[in-house]
Enzyme design. Structure first.
Site, PDB file in Angstrom:
ATOM      1  N   ASP A 152      -6.213   0.581 -11.227  1.00  0.00           N
ATOM      2  CA  ASP A 152      -5.029   0.472 -10.384  1.00  0.00           C
ATOM      3  C   ASP A 152      -3.994  -0.479 -10.993  1.00  0.00           C
ATOM      4  O   ASP A 152      -4.167  -0.999 -12.098  1.00  0.00           O
ATOM      5  CB  ASP A 152      -5.459   0.034  -8.976  1.00  0.00           C
ATOM      6  N   ASP A 246       0.869   6.301  -3.023  1.00  0.00           N
ATOM      7  CA  ASP A 246      -0.325   6.814  -2.351  1.00  0.00           C
ATOM      8  C   ASP A 246       0.001   7.983  -1.420  1.00  0.00           C
ATOM      9  O   ASP A 246       1.040   7.999  -0.753  1.00  0.00           O
ATOM     10  CB  ASP A 246      -0.991   5.712  -1.524  1.00  0.00           C
TER      11      ASP A 246
END
Length: 435
Positions: A152, A246
């Site tokens: 990430d 997201d």
């Protein structure tokens, strides 16, 4: 500087060459599996992963090709690293360690993934990230038997932040048409800037190098959210890269990501895939929306990582996830590029619109030409796929298969369908004419 909406027209399709190729061949095609985050967030433990793995077997998802069981954030202790520099596993949640869970997953003939961030901490907050600890963490994961890394992009310290920003509508101010100008966004990268000189490239490349030193192969997936023009260098570094922020379990999020990705698909081919984020099939979408979501993710050759409680999947959702024609297109080992829009439909071609993205898509495969007709409206709409408009076909009659039912629809000169609200008509068209 403006965001280039005509990227698909402006650039040739990738050749399939890559700076990132695994010895085993894993990563040449999009990854298939299950990830814990969309369903469980930080509420994870060994039992949930073993249950998900067993359900993948029981439902036939494993036989359909889904083989990764991926641990997302929150597997470690919030106390950070041990004195020797290693991340401490939460042994309350994972009493047999991550290596013990990995062995059980491998014994089920499945693979296991793990999560970290190219920053000082992970995105859930409080859990150690891997920036400047890449060699230690990669060696630990390899020794545990980890097969996949989701990496990430949170908690980047100031000394590792990029000099410039990349024009991506999820992260910077844009005009209503998705373009960036100096008036809407400060510190845009100058025209022709080489993002391989950026700090983002260096941060993610450090982990690539650390993984390459290990004897146990770990597939590298970069959750970089479409920043730093990952589309220009992702294929040098990993096999998957997130192309947006997201996903959420709602229709607006699905169409937003379809819209964004429709302008970035030239970076997709063998060994390199725009990751449109995890699947929300089974999470708050209607069956029609789930069909569209899955069809477009498969056609764009995104990784297909299921993000729901597999125990609660309806049979219709399982059937969608196991659709043999869409999985065959996504996993085609002969044709690497994805399906792309050949006509926008509601809007003029090349229109940036998160609510009503491109509706008519087509892509070549060894089994024929996949054609999708998406309906983003709130009512049933009649749509027609005319072969003369579809790349790879001519105006002759062609044999047509309904992707959803598997029915042979015969030899047709075009295909007409009444497409329900938020649904997608999907057909496979033979490339050779028929009579």
């Amino acid at each position: 500087m403006t965001w280039n909406h005509q990227l698909i027209l402006a650039l040739p399709l990738a050749s399939g060459a890559s700076g990132y190729v695994t010895k085993s061949g894993a990563g040449k095609l999009p990854s298939l599996g299950w990830n814990s985050w969309n369903m469980y967030g930080c509420d994870i433990d060994e039992a949930k992963f073993l249950a998900a793995a067993q359900k993948m077997i029981d439902t036939g998802l494993k036989d359909a090709g889904y083989n990764y069981v991926n641990i997302d954030d929150c597997w470690s202790l919030k106390t950070g690293r041990a004195d020797d520099g290693h991340i401490k596993v939460n042994t309350t949640r994972f009493p047999n360690g991550i290596d013990g869970l990995a062995k059980k997953i491998h014994d089920m003939d499945l693979k296991i993934g793990i999560y970290s961030s190219a920053g000082t901490a992970n995105c859930a907050g409080g859990y150690a990230g891997s920036l400047e600890h890449e060699d230690t963490d990669a060696a630990d994961w390899a020794s545990w038997g980890i097969d996949y890394l989701k990496y990430d992009n949170c908690n980047v310290p100031d000394n590792w932040k990029d000099q410039y920003v990349f024009c991506h509508p999820d992260h910077v101010k844009t005009n209503s048409n998705g373009t960036c100008t100096p008036e809407t966004t400060e510190n845009l990268a100058p025209e022709g800037y080489d993002w391989r000189t950026s700090k983002s490239f260096e941060r993610f490349n450090r982990m690539k190098d650390a993984l390459a030193k290990q004897d146990h192969e770990i597939l590298y997936s970069m959750c970089i959210w479409g920043t730093a023009d990952i589309f220009s260098w992702g294929n040098d570094t990993g096999v998957n890269w997130r192309m947006s922020g997201d996903i959420s379990a709602n229709w607006d999020s699905v169409t937003h990501i379809i819209n964004l990705n429709s302008f970035y698909l030239n970076s997709v081919d063998f060994w390199g895939h725009n990751d449109a984020d995890m699947l929300e099939v089974g999470n708050n979408l209607s069956d029609a929306e789930a069909r569209s979501h899955f069809a477009l993710w498969a056609a764009m050759k995104s990784p297909l990582l299921i993000g729901t409680d597999l125990d609660k999947l309806s049979q219709s959702n399982i059937d969608i996830l196991k659709n043999k024609h869409l999985l065959a297109f996504n996993q085609d080992d002969t044709v690497g590029p994805p399906a792309t829009p050949y006509k926008w439909g509601i809007n003029p071609d090349w229109t940036y619109n998160s609510t009503n993205p491109a509706e008519f898509w087509a892509g070549d495969s060894k089994d024929g030409v996949l054609v999708l007709m998406l309906n983003t409206l709130g009512e049933t709409t009649s749509k027609t796929a005319a072969w003369s408009e579809v790349p790879g076909l001519d105006a002759s009659n062609h044999r047509v298969t309904d992707v959803w039912t598997g029915d042979d629809l015969g030899c047709l000169g075009e295909y007409k369908a009444d497409v329900a609200s938020h649904d997608t008509a999907a057909i496979l068209v033979a490339k050779e004419p028929c009579t």
